[in-house]
Write a protein that holds these residues in place. Sequence first.
Motif, PDB file in Angstrom:
ATOM      1  N   GLY A 135      58.416  30.108  35.523  1.00  0.00           N
ATOM      2  CA  GLY A 135      57.559  30.665  35.560  1.00  0.00           C
ATOM      3  C   GLY A 135      57.758  32.469  34.498  1.00  0.00           C
ATOM      4  O   GLY A 135      57.595  33.408  34.481  1.00  0.00           O
ATOM      5  N   ALA A 136      59.315  32.958  34.588  1.00  0.00           N
ATOM      6  CA  ALA A 136      59.193  33.719  34.642  1.00  0.00           C
ATOM      7  C   ALA A 136      59.337  35.121  35.174  1.00  0.00           C
ATOM      8  O   ALA A 136      58.671  36.112  34.703  1.00  0.00           O
ATOM      9  N   SER A 137      59.401  35.201  36.713  1.00  0.00           N
ATOM     10  CA  SER A 137      58.491  36.195  38.137  1.00  0.00           C
ATOM     11  C   SER A 137      59.494  37.059  37.684  1.00  0.00           C
ATOM     12  O   SER A 137      59.068  38.217  36.819  1.00  0.00           O
ATOM     13  N   MET A 138      60.755  37.668  37.842  1.00  0.00           N
ATOM     14  CA  MET A 138      61.353  38.984  38.043  1.00  0.00           C
ATOM     15  C   MET A 138      60.839  39.250  38.464  1.00  0.00           C
ATOM     16  O   MET A 138      61.130  40.773  38.971  1.00  0.00           O
ATOM     17  N   ASN A 139      59.988  38.868  39.526  1.00  0.00           N
ATOM     18  CA  ASN A 139      59.606  40.477  40.627  1.00  0.00           C
ATOM     19  C   ASN A 139      58.119  39.664  41.535  1.00  0.00           C
ATOM     20  O   ASN A 139      57.485  38.934  41.549  1.00  0.00           O
ATOM     21  N   THR A 140      59.120  40.010  42.509  1.00  0.00           N
ATOM     22  CA  THR A 140      58.402  38.905  43.420  1.00  0.00           C
ATOM     23  C   THR A 140      56.893  39.300  43.972  1.00  0.00           C
ATOM     24  O   THR A 140      56.238  38.416  44.464  1.00  0.00           O
ATOM     25  N   ALA A 141      56.180  40.733  44.091  1.00  0.00           N
ATOM     26  CA  ALA A 141      54.664  40.960  43.829  1.00  0.00           C
ATOM     27  C   ALA A 141      54.389  40.179  42.825  1.00  0.00           C
ATOM     28  O   ALA A 141      52.607  39.807  42.954  1.00  0.00           O
ATOM     29  N   ARG A 142      54.278  40.204  42.075  1.00  0.00           N
ATOM     30  CA  ARG A 142      53.627  39.380  41.136  1.00  0.00           C
ATOM     31  C   ARG A 142      53.793  37.560  41.572  1.00  0.00           C
ATOM     32  O   ARG A 142      53.111  37.475  40.981  1.00  0.00           O
ATOM     33  N   SER A 143      54.735  37.489  41.691  1.00  0.00           N
ATOM     34  CA  SER A 143      54.639  35.265  42.563  1.00  0.00           C
ATOM     35  C   SER A 143      53.872  35.556  43.798  1.00  0.00           C
ATOM     36  O   SER A 143      53.478  35.262  44.018  1.00  0.00           O
ATOM     37  N   PHE A 144      54.203  36.420  44.710  1.00  0.00           N
ATOM     38  CA  PHE A 144      53.479  36.738  45.743  1.00  0.00           C
ATOM     39  C   PHE A 144      51.617  36.299  46.200  1.00  0.00           C
ATOM     40  O   PHE A 144      51.791  35.953  46.659  1.00  0.00           O
ATOM     41  N   ALA A 145      51.242  37.270  45.321  1.00  0.00           N
ATOM     42  CA  ALA A 145      49.442  37.528  45.008  1.00  0.00           C
ATOM     43  C   ALA A 145      48.755  35.592  44.441  1.00  0.00           C
ATOM     44  O   ALA A 145      48.253  35.656  45.245  1.00  0.00           O
ATOM     45  N   PRO A 146      49.875  35.081  43.708  1.00  0.00           N
ATOM     46  CA  PRO A 146      49.638  34.330  43.634  1.00  0.00           C
ATOM     47  C   PRO A 146      49.477  32.707  44.147  1.00  0.00           C
ATOM     48  O   PRO A 146      48.615  32.530  44.786  1.00  0.00           O
ATOM     49  N   ALA A 147      49.944  32.888  44.177  1.00  0.00           N
ATOM     50  CA  ALA A 147      50.720  32.515  46.069  1.00  0.00           C
ATOM     51  C   ALA A 147      49.696  32.044  47.066  1.00  0.00           C
ATOM     52  O   ALA A 147      49.262  31.519  47.605  1.00  0.00           O
ATOM     53  N   VAL A 148      49.850  33.719  47.796  1.00  0.00           N
ATOM     54  CA  VAL A 148      48.926  34.041  48.525  1.00  0.00           C
ATOM     55  C   VAL A 148      46.960  33.031  47.879  1.00  0.00           C
ATOM     56  O   VAL A 148      46.500  32.539  49.239  1.00  0.00           O
ATOM     57  N   PHE A 149      46.535  33.813  47.464  1.00  0.00           N
ATOM     58  CA  PHE A 149      44.950  33.004  46.923  1.00  0.00           C
ATOM     59  C   PHE A 149      45.112  31.638  46.722  1.00  0.00           C
ATOM     60  O   PHE A 149      44.258  31.071  46.655  1.00  0.00           O
ATOM     61  N   ASN A 150      46.388  31.427  46.056  1.00  0.00           N
ATOM     62  CA  ASN A 150      46.550  29.493  45.505  1.00  0.00           C
ATOM     63  C   ASN A 150      46.711  29.345  46.209  1.00  0.00           C
ATOM     64  O   ASN A 150      46.990  27.541  46.873  1.00  0.00           O
ATOM     65  N   GLY A 151      47.223  29.449  47.819  1.00  0.00           N
ATOM     66  CA  GLY A 151      48.116  28.172  48.344  1.00  0.00           C
ATOM     67  C   GLY A 151      49.189  27.896  47.757  1.00  0.00           C
ATOM     68  O   GLY A 151      49.636  26.464  48.163  1.00  0.00           O
ATOM     69  N   ASP A 152      50.053  28.324  47.248  1.00  0.00           N
ATOM     70  CA  ASP A 152      50.880  27.088  46.283  1.00  0.00           C
ATOM     71  C   ASP A 152      52.196  28.482  46.673  1.00  0.00           C
ATOM     72  O   ASP A 152      52.441  29.102  46.570  1.00  0.00           O
ATOM     73  N   TRP A 153      53.042  28.030  48.568  1.00  0.00           N
ATOM     74  CA  TRP A 153      54.310  28.368  48.441  1.00  0.00           C
ATOM     75  C   TRP A 153      55.215  27.101  48.581  1.00  0.00           C
ATOM     76  O   TRP A 153      56.730  27.218  49.049  1.00  0.00           O
ATOM     77  N   GLU A 154      55.581  26.719  47.738  1.00  0.00           N
ATOM     78  CA  GLU A 154      56.392  25.404  47.286  1.00  0.00           C
ATOM     79  C   GLU A 154      57.665  26.430  46.120  1.00  0.00           C
ATOM     80  O   GLU A 154      56.875  26.601  45.388  1.00  0.00           O
ATOM     81  N   ALA A 155      58.762  25.732  46.838  1.00  0.00           N
ATOM     82  CA  ALA A 155      59.923  27.133  46.439  1.00  0.00           C
ATOM     83  C   ALA A 155      59.389  28.514  46.293  1.00  0.00           C
ATOM     84  O   ALA A 155      60.269  28.682  45.234  1.00  0.00           O
ATOM     85  N   HIS A 156      58.419  29.002  47.021  1.00  0.00           N
ATOM     86  CA  HIS A 156      58.223  29.991  47.169  1.00  0.00           C
ATOM     87  C   HIS A 156      59.411  30.907  46.880  1.00  0.00           C
ATOM     88  O   HIS A 156      59.140  32.108  46.450  1.00  0.00           O
TER      89      HIS A 156
END
Length: 319
Positions: free
Chosen positions: A243-264
């Motif tokens: 997903g080429a995050s490079m940014n923890t804040a960018r990955s954190f918000a979708p994980a919170v709203f989508n409930g996607d914590w796998e390998a977060h």
Amino acid sequence: MLDKLPTISDGIRLSVRRLPNVLRNNNQQQYQQEGGKKNTSFSQLVKKKNKAICNVLVLGLAELLGTALLLFLGCMGCVSKADIVPSPHHLSALIFGLSVLLIIQLFGHISGAHLNPAVTLSCALQGKLRPLLVPIYIIAQFLGGLLGFGALKVLIPEDLITNDISNTDTNTTTTQFGICSTTLHPKLTSIQAVAIETIITTVLIMICCSVWDKRNAQNTDSTPVRFGLIVSVLSMTAGPFTGASMNTARSFAPAVFNGDWEAHWVYWVGPTLGAFVGTFMYRFIFENTEDDDVNEDKLNNTEDIPLHENHIDIKNNIV
């Protein structure tokens, strides 16, 4: 007539009688003047403190709104169901890069437009950002990400931000993770994902350090365009794998709203390692340390925090 004329002794008696009043008036005037000076100094100190607080709030607000726009605009470009023809990941990568370009142009001259805790951490390690501002920047970035992605979830219909996957073997339908979640490729291990995120974040941070380098001070024209293209390239190459995050804040918000914590945890470890590796690699290998004129006392002085450090070129706007 001569008897009524004041004598020298009368003048002396009159002067002696008036002397206490004169001294009292002089002391009162002097006290008021000194008190006025003290009040003036105190008022100037209060104004200075208030100005510093306002400047900090402006910096935090710029980072909050910038990160909110990054998640709102960038993730909106990932809504593939809105298109008749499904868009490839290259288009999403380009949209994120152009969003970064827009935000740097909008907020770069105010806070530097970090938008990324890894960039803020690198900036602090380089001595370009006061330690007091580091938690303010990072908290604003995380809150901004939640605000931007939350607004997207509210404004976009739910059926457009989820993907239903049909399994013909079992005749079942499962709902894929919500839009804009950074997930690992099924054939990729967690260690491989951490390595990829670390490498691409290291590249991004080293580019930031090169922009901060004094030897590159004359080559900072079109910085927003350059960083937009850099983010696009890194997203195009590593996007299909992590997903080429490079940014923890960018990955954190979708994980919170989508409930996607796998390998977060990958998106916390990888960018953080990349921030350290990229900063120290550039600092100890490529940076010219002969002309280091950073004033440590100024960096540690928290009484007056201007919007820009005098030793930082405001053109050095970083993603």
